[in-house]
Write an enzyme that holds these catalytic residues in place. Structure first.
Site, PDB file in Angstrom:
ATOM      1  N   ARG A 164       0.839  -1.202   0.000  1.00  0.00           N
ATOM      2  CA  ARG A 164       0.000   0.000   0.000  1.00  0.00           C
ATOM      3  C   ARG A 164       0.873   1.252   0.000  1.00  0.00           C
ATOM      4  O   ARG A 164       0.640   2.194  -0.745  1.00  0.00           O
ATOM      5  CB  ARG A 164      -0.942  -0.010   1.201  1.00  0.00           C
ATOM      6  CG  ARG A 164      -2.237  -0.791   1.035  1.00  0.00           C
ATOM      7  CD  ARG A 164      -2.025  -2.216   0.540  1.00  0.00           C
ATOM      8  NE  ARG A 164      -3.264  -2.977   0.480  1.00  0.00           N
ATOM      9  CZ  ARG A 164      -3.573  -3.961   1.317  1.00  0.00           C
ATOM     10  NH1 ARG A 164      -2.734  -4.303   2.297  1.00  0.00           N
ATOM     11  NH2 ARG A 164      -4.710  -4.609   1.176  1.00  0.00           N
ATOM     12  N   ASP A 193       0.284  -6.770  -3.596  1.00  0.00           N
ATOM     13  CA  ASP A 193      -1.130  -6.494  -3.355  1.00  0.00           C
ATOM     14  C   ASP A 193      -1.690  -5.715  -4.532  1.00  0.00           C
ATOM     15  O   ASP A 193      -0.980  -5.443  -5.510  1.00  0.00           O
ATOM     16  CB  ASP A 193      -1.337  -5.744  -2.037  1.00  0.00           C
ATOM     17  CG  ASP A 193      -2.585  -6.225  -1.295  1.00  0.00           C
ATOM     18  OD1 ASP A 193      -3.687  -6.034  -1.838  1.00  0.00           O
ATOM     19  OD2 ASP A 193      -2.454  -6.805  -0.209  1.00  0.00           O
ATOM     20  N   HIS A 263      -6.312  -9.932  -4.320  1.00  0.00           N
ATOM     21  CA  HIS A 263      -5.306  -8.892  -4.099  1.00  0.00           C
ATOM     22  C   HIS A 263      -4.211  -8.954  -5.156  1.00  0.00           C
ATOM     23  O   HIS A 263      -3.026  -8.838  -4.839  1.00  0.00           O
ATOM     24  CB  HIS A 263      -4.715  -9.022  -2.693  1.00  0.00           C
ATOM     25  CG  HIS A 263      -5.686  -8.641  -1.611  1.00  0.00           C
ATOM     26  ND1 HIS A 263      -6.124  -7.346  -1.416  1.00  0.00           N
ATOM     27  CD2 HIS A 263      -6.329  -9.390  -0.667  1.00  0.00           C
ATOM     28  CE1 HIS A 263      -6.976  -7.310  -0.407  1.00  0.00           C
ATOM     29  NE2 HIS A 263      -7.122  -8.537   0.059  1.00  0.00           N
ATOM     30  N   ASP A 326      -6.851 -14.645   1.317  1.00  0.00           N
ATOM     31  CA  ASP A 326      -7.921 -13.843   1.930  1.00  0.00           C
ATOM     32  C   ASP A 326      -8.651 -13.009   0.881  1.00  0.00           C
ATOM     33  O   ASP A 326      -8.115 -12.728  -0.192  1.00  0.00           O
ATOM     34  CB  ASP A 326      -7.345 -12.912   3.004  1.00  0.00           C
ATOM     35  CG  ASP A 326      -6.392 -11.876   2.420  1.00  0.00           C
ATOM     36  OD1 ASP A 326      -5.537 -12.252   1.594  1.00  0.00           O
ATOM     37  OD2 ASP A 326      -6.515 -10.694   2.778  1.00  0.00           O
ATOM     38  N   GLU A 327      -9.859 -12.600   1.224  1.00  0.00           N
ATOM     39  CA  GLU A 327     -10.612 -11.582   0.500  1.00  0.00           C
ATOM     40  C   GLU A 327     -10.549 -11.775  -1.013  1.00  0.00           C
ATOM     41  O   GLU A 327     -10.169 -10.875  -1.767  1.00  0.00           O
ATOM     42  CB  GLU A 327     -10.095 -10.196   0.900  1.00  0.00           C
ATOM     43  CG  GLU A 327     -10.284  -9.923   2.388  1.00  0.00           C
ATOM     44  CD  GLU A 327      -9.741  -8.585   2.845  1.00  0.00           C
ATOM     45  OE1 GLU A 327     -10.271  -8.031   3.826  1.00  0.00           O
ATOM     46  OE2 GLU A 327      -8.773  -8.091   2.216  1.00  0.00           O
ATOM     47  N   TRP A 399      -6.850 -14.051  11.509  1.00  0.00           N
ATOM     48  CA  TRP A 399      -6.896 -12.591  11.607  1.00  0.00           C
ATOM     49  C   TRP A 399      -8.294 -12.053  11.885  1.00  0.00           C
ATOM     50  O   TRP A 399      -8.442 -10.971  12.445  1.00  0.00           O
ATOM     51  CB  TRP A 399      -6.334 -11.954  10.330  1.00  0.00           C
ATOM     52  CG  TRP A 399      -7.235 -12.045   9.122  1.00  0.00           C
ATOM     53  CD1 TRP A 399      -7.353 -13.099   8.274  1.00  0.00           C
ATOM     54  CD2 TRP A 399      -8.100 -11.026   8.620  1.00  0.00           C
ATOM     55  NE1 TRP A 399      -8.247 -12.825   7.265  1.00  0.00           N
ATOM     56  CE2 TRP A 399      -8.721 -11.550   7.454  1.00  0.00           C
ATOM     57  CE3 TRP A 399      -8.429  -9.737   9.025  1.00  0.00           C
ATOM     58  CZ2 TRP A 399      -9.642 -10.828   6.700  1.00  0.00           C
ATOM     59  CZ3 TRP A 399      -9.347  -9.011   8.274  1.00  0.00           C
ATOM     60  CH2 TRP A 399      -9.941  -9.545   7.136  1.00  0.00           C
ATOM     61  N   TYR A 424      -3.759  -5.792  15.430  1.00  0.00           N
ATOM     62  CA  TYR A 424      -3.641  -4.940  14.244  1.00  0.00           C
ATOM     63  C   TYR A 424      -3.101  -3.577  14.683  1.00  0.00           C
ATOM     64  O   TYR A 424      -3.820  -2.745  15.223  1.00  0.00           O
ATOM     65  CB  TYR A 424      -4.983  -4.835  13.517  1.00  0.00           C
ATOM     66  CG  TYR A 424      -5.107  -5.881  12.428  1.00  0.00           C
ATOM     67  CD1 TYR A 424      -4.673  -7.193  12.658  1.00  0.00           C
ATOM     68  CD2 TYR A 424      -5.617  -5.583  11.176  1.00  0.00           C
ATOM     69  CE1 TYR A 424      -4.748  -8.158  11.681  1.00  0.00           C
ATOM     70  CE2 TYR A 424      -5.709  -6.544  10.187  1.00  0.00           C
ATOM     71  CZ  TYR A 424      -5.269  -7.828  10.437  1.00  0.00           C
ATOM     72  OH  TYR A 424      -5.335  -8.798   9.460  1.00  0.00           O
ATOM     73  N   PHE A 425      -1.831  -3.362  14.392  1.00  0.00           N
ATOM     74  CA  PHE A 425      -1.151  -2.168  14.870  1.00  0.00           C
ATOM     75  C   PHE A 425      -1.379  -0.964  13.948  1.00  0.00           C
ATOM     76  O   PHE A 425      -0.846   0.122  14.220  1.00  0.00           O
ATOM     77  CB  PHE A 425       0.338  -2.438  15.052  1.00  0.00           C
ATOM     78  CG  PHE A 425       0.661  -3.290  16.263  1.00  0.00           C
ATOM     79  CD1 PHE A 425      -0.341  -3.789  17.077  1.00  0.00           C
ATOM     80  CD2 PHE A 425       1.974  -3.595  16.583  1.00  0.00           C
ATOM     81  CE1 PHE A 425      -0.046  -4.576  18.191  1.00  0.00           C
ATOM     82  CE2 PHE A 425       2.286  -4.374  17.693  1.00  0.00           C
ATOM     83  CZ  PHE A 425       1.269  -4.866  18.495  1.00  0.00           C
ATOM     84  N   ASP A 426      -2.158  -1.134  12.872  1.00  0.00           N
ATOM     85  CA  ASP A 426      -2.591   0.033  12.097  1.00  0.00           C
ATOM     86  C   ASP A 426      -3.809   0.692  12.736  1.00  0.00           C
ATOM     87  O   ASP A 426      -4.234   1.763  12.303  1.00  0.00           O
ATOM     88  CB  ASP A 426      -2.879  -0.344  10.644  1.00  0.00           C
ATOM     89  CG  ASP A 426      -3.742  -1.580  10.491  1.00  0.00           C
ATOM     90  OD1 ASP A 426      -3.570  -2.530  11.279  1.00  0.00           O
ATOM     91  OD2 ASP A 426      -4.581  -1.621   9.571  1.00  0.00           O
TER      92      ASP A 426
END
Length: 539
Positions: A164, A193, A263, A326-327, A399, A424-426
């Site tokens: 990102r 990603d 992704h 994922d996703e 997660w 989740y450190f964001d």
């Protein structure tokens, strides 16, 4: 004048004998620390660092010399074998059994750090490092003590997303340095990603020529407004191999992630023939989950994945490769003739819990895992893979909460816990009422919340608890574009995570931990690392 002289006479001996004592109340807390009778060991009298063993032990001695230099205001020489003068000794002790365990023994005449492996010795060095002042202090002594220590979990991870927002080699190496200070041993490197492909692949040069750069980036939380500056970057193979070696020297293994089949918009932009529709695609400017994923009906897709993994395995010698999972929306697969043909050929059927397309992702992931296994590697994937009927041999990274990981462990999967609500450190470190700047994704994960996680609760069967192999925190970078904010988001929460990873649950105590965590703050300050002070306001 006579009175003043008398006062100085009485206070002078106190000044000369004042000592700065090493304090082993560090993060993470050692398992066993027993003070002994006798006088302390004086660092001021140390003439060298003596080591026995191989190149790794020599490097350990060099690290110790480096860490002691600011404390002593001189760099101690490193010698192999026994020293004639007063020395700090590091050595392999073959009678010790824990691979990452260590023992520190201090008395008036000796200070020794031992381990069954150089890795264990390294963690003993970190404990001594943190027990000493961060900067110069006079007459530093180590009390007579015996410390025996080893970690709770074998997998002690931190994650970094460079897709990102891209961070260069120097930032990544400093990230690794912080991990070493906190006794962590796994660096999960999220390299690909929708918003950018960050690893050089010779067989597919457009992945970095095209996929490493986006022509615009959304402003804020998908506002529809964009910064139209070209943004991106990537690591060459040489740079990545240098990072791998840098981490190895600090006993940290890098696990690369190539997220698939979702992704993948950056890859599809470079090679549109790999998608179900053929495009056109764009290296994604927004944050989120997108319908365009790799086509599971085309053999060329698997040729591409295998070709990429061949070069990933060349760069990264780790036992595990993270393959995401994922996703991955099924929208394109449902409408794709080739994907539907593959479903029919494989005889994949839906049931009350799974669609045929879910089963198709299971086929996709199992085929990729088989390829990794054939080349001597194992697969890790996100917990969505539990909905795809993947092999028991796949390690699950949980997660979306702990529930998926707990269920996976009962089913026989090895599990790494990384639940959003704890790891989740964001997410913000302050309550929602204080959410102003910087703009983050949302969520609230304060220091005490991180510390409160129990990765392997007693509700699990004994066998299932054995499958919880570790804990990891994740740092996703949609809203983290600079080094200072990156540091701020992980510190001091990395300290709480280190305790989860290292300390037995019955020995955890948050209030005592906070006191010990404060003793780490001078180290953060020494290296110029930004950190949140939110947890210490009323302490």
């Amino acid at each position: 004048m006579k009175k003043l002289s008398l006062i100085l006479f009485f206070f002078l001996p106190l000044t000369l004998t004042a000592q700065t004592k090493a304090d082993f109340n560090v993060v993470p807390m050692p398992r066993e620390c027993v003070l002994q009778k006798g006088n302390p060991f004086s660092l001021a009298q140390v003439e060298c660092i003596a080591y026995t063993g191989d190149e790794d032990m020599h490097r350990n001695a060099d690290f110790l010399a480096e860490y002691l230099t600011p404390v002593l205001q001189k760099r101690l020489p490193v010698v192999k074998g026994k020293s004639k003068g007063k020395a700090i000794s590091i050595a392999i002790n073959q009678k010790m059994t824990a691979e990452e365990g260590y023992r520190i023994t201090a008395s008036q005449n000796s200070l020794c750090i031992e381990g069954a492996t150089p890795k264990g010795v390294f963690y003993g060095i970190q404990t001594l490092r943190k027990a000493l002042p961060a900067e110069y202090a006079e007459n530093v002594v180590v009390p007579a003590v015996v410390i025996n220590d080893s970690p709770r979990f074998a997998y002690r991870g931190m994650h970094l997303d460079v897709s990102r927002h891209f961070f260069d080699v120097s930032v990544v190496k400093e990230y690794i340095d912080r991990m070493a200070l906190h006794n962590m041993n796994i660096f999960h490197f999220h390299l690909t990603d929708d918003q950018g492909w960050r690893v050089q692949i010779d067989r597919y040069p457009k992945l970095t020529e095209v996929g490493a750069y986006r022509n615009r980036t959304v402003i804020g939380r998908n506002t529809g407004l964009y910064n139209h500056d070209r943004y991106g970057g990537f690591f060459t193979k040489a740079q990545l191999k240098d990072i791998v070696e840098y981490a190895r020297q600090r006993y940290i293994t890098i696990i690369p992630e190539v997220d698939m089949p979702g992704h993948m918009e950056a890859a599809l932009t470079a090679y549109p023939e790999l998608g179900c529709t053929g495009g056109p695609y764009e290296v994604e400017a927004n944050w989120g989950v997108f319908d365009d994923i790799l086509c599971a009906g085309k053999e060329r897709t698997f040729q591409f994945v295998e070709g990429v993994l061949d070069e990933i395995m060349e760069i990264f010698p780790s036992e595990y490769i993270h393959i995401g999972g994922d996703e991955a929306p099924r929208t394109r697969w449902k409408a794709c003739e080739l994907c539907q043909k593959r479903i029919q050929q494989l005889g994949l059927k839906s049931d009350e819990r799974h669609s045929a397309e879910d089963r198709l992702q299971g086929y996709f992931m199992k085929r990729v895992e088989k390829y990794l296994n054939e080349h001597g590697h194992k697969a890790i994937g996100w917990d969505e893979l539990l909905d795809c009927d993947v092999n028991e041999s796949t390690t699950i990274m949980s997660w979306r909460g702990q529930e998926g990981g707990l269920a996976a462990s009962e089913r026989g999967h090895d599990v790494i816990m990384a639940p959003t609500s704890y790891c989740y450190f964001d997410y913000y470190q302050v309550p929602e009422t204080e959410w102003t700047k910087p703009l983050l994704i949302g969520g609230y994960v304060p220091l005490d919340k991180v510390y409160s996680l129990e990765p392997a609760p007693d509700t699990l069967s004994a066998k299932a608890r054995e499958h919880i192999i570790g804990v990891q925190a994740n740092l996703w970078t949609e809203y983290i574009a600079d080094k200072e904010l990156l540091e701020y988001q992980i510190l001091p929460r990395m300290g709480a995570l280190a305790e989860l990873q290292w300390v037995a649950p019955e020995k955890k105590n948050y209030e005592q931990y906070v006191i010990r965590q404060k003793r780490l703050l001078p180290f953060y300050q020494k290296y110029g690392w930004k950190y949140s002070k939110a947890a210490f306001r009323n302490k």
